[in-house]
Motif scaffolding. Sequence first.
Motif, PDB file in Angstrom:
ATOM      1  N   LEU A   1       0.817  -1.219   0.000  1.00 55.92           N
ATOM      2  CA  LEU A   1       0.000   0.000   0.000  1.00 55.92           C
ATOM      3  C   LEU A   1       0.849   1.266   0.000  1.00 55.92           C
ATOM      4  O   LEU A   1       0.300   2.366  -0.045  1.00 55.92           O
ATOM      5  CB  LEU A   1      -0.945   0.003   1.204  1.00 55.92           C
ATOM      6  CG  LEU A   1      -2.052  -1.049   1.190  1.00 55.92           C
ATOM      7  CD1 LEU A   1      -2.852  -0.992   2.497  1.00 55.92           C
ATOM      8  CD2 LEU A   1      -2.966  -0.871  -0.017  1.00 55.92           C
ATOM      9  N   ASP A   2       2.178   1.103   0.088  1.00 61.66           N
ATOM     10  CA  ASP A   2       3.105   2.239   0.088  1.00 61.66           C
ATOM     11  C   ASP A   2       2.767   3.239   1.193  1.00 61.66           C
ATOM     12  O   ASP A   2       2.657   4.443   0.961  1.00 61.66           O
ATOM     13  CB  ASP A   2       3.100   2.924  -1.288  1.00 61.66           C
ATOM     14  CG  ASP A   2       4.278   3.860  -1.470  1.00 61.66           C
ATOM     15  OD1 ASP A   2       5.315   3.643  -0.812  1.00 61.66           O
ATOM     16  OD2 ASP A   2       4.153   4.833  -2.239  1.00 61.66           O
ATOM     17  N   LEU A   3       2.589   2.712   2.412  1.00 62.68           N
ATOM     18  CA  LEU A   3       2.200   3.544   3.543  1.00 62.68           C
ATOM     19  C   LEU A   3       3.394   4.286   4.127  1.00 62.68           C
ATOM     20  O   LEU A   3       4.511   3.761   4.174  1.00 62.68           O
ATOM     21  CB  LEU A   3       1.576   2.687   4.641  1.00 62.68           C
ATOM     22  CG  LEU A   3       0.293   1.948   4.285  1.00 62.68           C
ATOM     23  CD1 LEU A   3      -0.177   1.122   5.483  1.00 62.68           C
ATOM     24  CD2 LEU A   3      -0.790   2.902   3.828  1.00 62.68           C
ATOM     25  N   LEU A   4       3.137   5.481   4.605  1.00 62.18           N
ATOM     26  CA  LEU A   4       4.151   6.217   5.345  1.00 62.18           C
ATOM     27  C   LEU A   4       4.402   5.498   6.669  1.00 62.18           C
ATOM     28  O   LEU A   4       3.493   4.851   7.207  1.00 62.18           O
ATOM     29  CB  LEU A   4       3.686   7.646   5.612  1.00 62.18           C
ATOM     30  CG  LEU A   4       3.512   8.536   4.390  1.00 62.18           C
ATOM     31  CD1 LEU A   4       2.867   9.868   4.783  1.00 62.18           C
ATOM     32  CD2 LEU A   4       4.852   8.767   3.704  1.00 62.18           C
ATOM     33  N   PRO A   5       5.614   5.605   7.217  1.00 61.88           N
ATOM     34  CA  PRO A   5       5.913   4.889   8.463  1.00 61.88           C
ATOM     35  C   PRO A   5       4.969   5.246   9.607  1.00 61.88           C
ATOM     36  O   PRO A   5       4.663   4.404  10.453  1.00 61.88           O
ATOM     37  CB  PRO A   5       7.350   5.328   8.790  1.00 61.88           C
ATOM     38  CG  PRO A   5       7.919   5.781   7.492  1.00 61.88           C
ATOM     39  CD  PRO A   5       6.782   6.314   6.677  1.00 61.88           C
ATOM     40  N   GLU A   6       4.477   6.489   9.636  1.00 59.30           N
ATOM     41  CA  GLU A   6       3.608   6.907  10.741  1.00 59.30           C
ATOM     42  C   GLU A   6       2.141   6.503  10.566  1.00 59.30           C
ATOM     43  O   GLU A   6       1.336   6.646  11.491  1.00 59.30           O
ATOM     44  CB  GLU A   6       3.685   8.425  10.957  1.00 59.30           C
ATOM     45  CG  GLU A   6       3.216   9.256   9.793  1.00 59.30           C
ATOM     46  CD  GLU A   6       4.323   9.607   8.802  1.00 59.30           C
ATOM     47  OE1 GLU A   6       4.093  10.538   8.004  1.00 59.30           O
ATOM     48  OE2 GLU A   6       5.393   8.969   8.822  1.00 59.30           O
ATOM     49  N   THR A   7       1.773   5.979   9.404  1.00 60.19           N
ATOM     50  CA  THR A   7       0.382   5.566   9.183  1.00 60.19           C
ATOM     51  C   THR A   7       0.110   4.268   9.931  1.00 60.19           C
ATOM     52  O   THR A   7       0.731   3.249   9.644  1.00 60.19           O
ATOM     53  CB  THR A   7       0.094   5.375   7.681  1.00 60.19           C
ATOM     54  OG1 THR A   7       0.386   6.573   6.978  1.00 60.19           O
ATOM     55  CG2 THR A   7      -1.367   4.989   7.456  1.00 60.19           C
ATOM     56  N   PRO A   8      -0.817   4.299  10.892  1.00 63.99           N
ATOM     57  CA  PRO A   8      -1.104   3.074  11.650  1.00 63.99           C
ATOM     58  C   PRO A   8      -1.729   1.991  10.770  1.00 63.99           C
ATOM     59  O   PRO A   8      -2.516   2.279   9.871  1.00 63.99           O
ATOM     60  CB  PRO A   8      -2.107   3.536  12.709  1.00 63.99           C
ATOM     61  CG  PRO A   8      -1.948   5.013  12.790  1.00 63.99           C
ATOM     62  CD  PRO A   8      -1.554   5.450  11.411  1.00 63.99           C
ATOM     63  N   LEU A   9      -1.351   0.756  11.044  1.00 65.66           N
ATOM     64  CA  LEU A   9      -1.889  -0.423  10.363  1.00 65.66           C
ATOM     65  C   LEU A   9      -2.304  -1.416  11.434  1.00 65.66           C
ATOM     66  O   LEU A   9      -1.512  -1.755  12.310  1.00 65.66           O
ATOM     67  CB  LEU A   9      -0.824  -1.036   9.448  1.00 65.66           C
ATOM     68  CG  LEU A   9      -1.188  -2.340   8.755  1.00 65.66           C
ATOM     69  CD1 LEU A   9      -2.241  -2.094   7.674  1.00 65.66           C
ATOM     70  CD2 LEU A   9       0.049  -2.981   8.153  1.00 65.66           C
ATOM     71  N   VAL A  10      -3.559  -1.842  11.378  1.00 66.08           N
ATOM     72  CA  VAL A  10      -4.090  -2.750  12.381  1.00 66.08           C
ATOM     73  C   VAL A  10      -4.935  -3.800  11.671  1.00 66.08           C
ATOM     74  O   VAL A  10      -5.472  -3.550  10.599  1.00 66.08           O
ATOM     75  CB  VAL A  10      -4.912  -1.969  13.445  1.00 66.08           C
ATOM     76  CG1 VAL A  10      -6.122  -1.308  12.828  1.00 66.08           C
ATOM     77  CG2 VAL A  10      -5.286  -2.828  14.622  1.00 66.08           C
ATOM     78  N   SER A  11      -5.022  -4.974  12.263  1.00 64.84           N
ATOM     79  CA  SER A  11      -5.888  -6.023  11.718  1.00 64.84           C
ATOM     80  C   SER A  11      -7.188  -6.060  12.490  1.00 64.84           C
ATOM     81  O   SER A  11      -7.228  -5.749  13.685  1.00 64.84           O
ATOM     82  CB  SER A  11      -5.213  -7.390  11.837  1.00 64.84           C
ATOM     83  OG  SER A  11      -4.092  -7.451  11.000  1.00 64.84           O
ATOM     84  N   CYS A  12      -8.262  -6.437  11.802  1.00 62.66           N
ATOM     85  CA  CYS A  12      -9.539  -6.607  12.484  1.00 62.66           C
ATOM     86  C   CYS A  12     -10.384  -7.610  11.718  1.00 62.66           C
ATOM     87  O   CYS A  12     -10.049  -8.005  10.603  1.00 62.66           O
ATOM     88  CB  CYS A  12     -10.272  -5.267  12.616  1.00 62.66           C
ATOM     89  SG  CYS A  12     -11.035  -4.659  11.107  1.00 62.66           S
TER      90      CYS A  12
END
Length: 196
Positions: free
Chosen positions: A161-172
């Motif tokens: 997804l080419d996310l910035l390091p500060e973008t939170p990623l969580v599973s649900c």
Amino acid sequence: MAFKPDSDESVYLRESVQTAAKILVVGHFAVGKTTFIGTMSEIPPLRTEEVMTRAGEGIDDLKGTTGKTTTTVAMDFGRLTLSEELVLYLFGTPGQQRFVQVWEDISRGALGALVLVDPERLDESFPVMDLVEHYGIPYTIAVNRFGDRPDHADEEIREALDLLPETPLVSCDARDQRSSANALITLVLYLQSRLN
């Protein structure tokens, strides 16, 4: 005092509520937005789902969606009281590109967005992420892990997804209240960190 019928009093806000925050629940078509809001809402959620018809054939890609027969045509709405003083209003947007104008209208005044993604259809998330970024809405990515799908490492998803390091990623799992609540908490904590 507002009229309150004898039925379920829980649909009314407490008088102590002082702050309401608008949170978007967004994502591509058939990713679980309606399910997520239904799982988290403390009131019966407002849904604008319609049965999918032949007119949508060739427009709505049902690949990777088992048993999908309805689609959101305007929005989903739910409410979640976090404390005596704070309530979240959850607005779910349609996932198809043809509803972009509805998405734009709903996004006005949003404090943040929870972007639901399907790990098997990550490429469908880019138009939604582009919209969120275009409107400057801070967001958290919530990977909706459907129980029968293979797992992907968070690092792989973050890279894809080419996310910035500060973008939170969580599973649900949008069907599970505990994991869905954890995704919302992650977003709220992220929004709070941006204020400090």
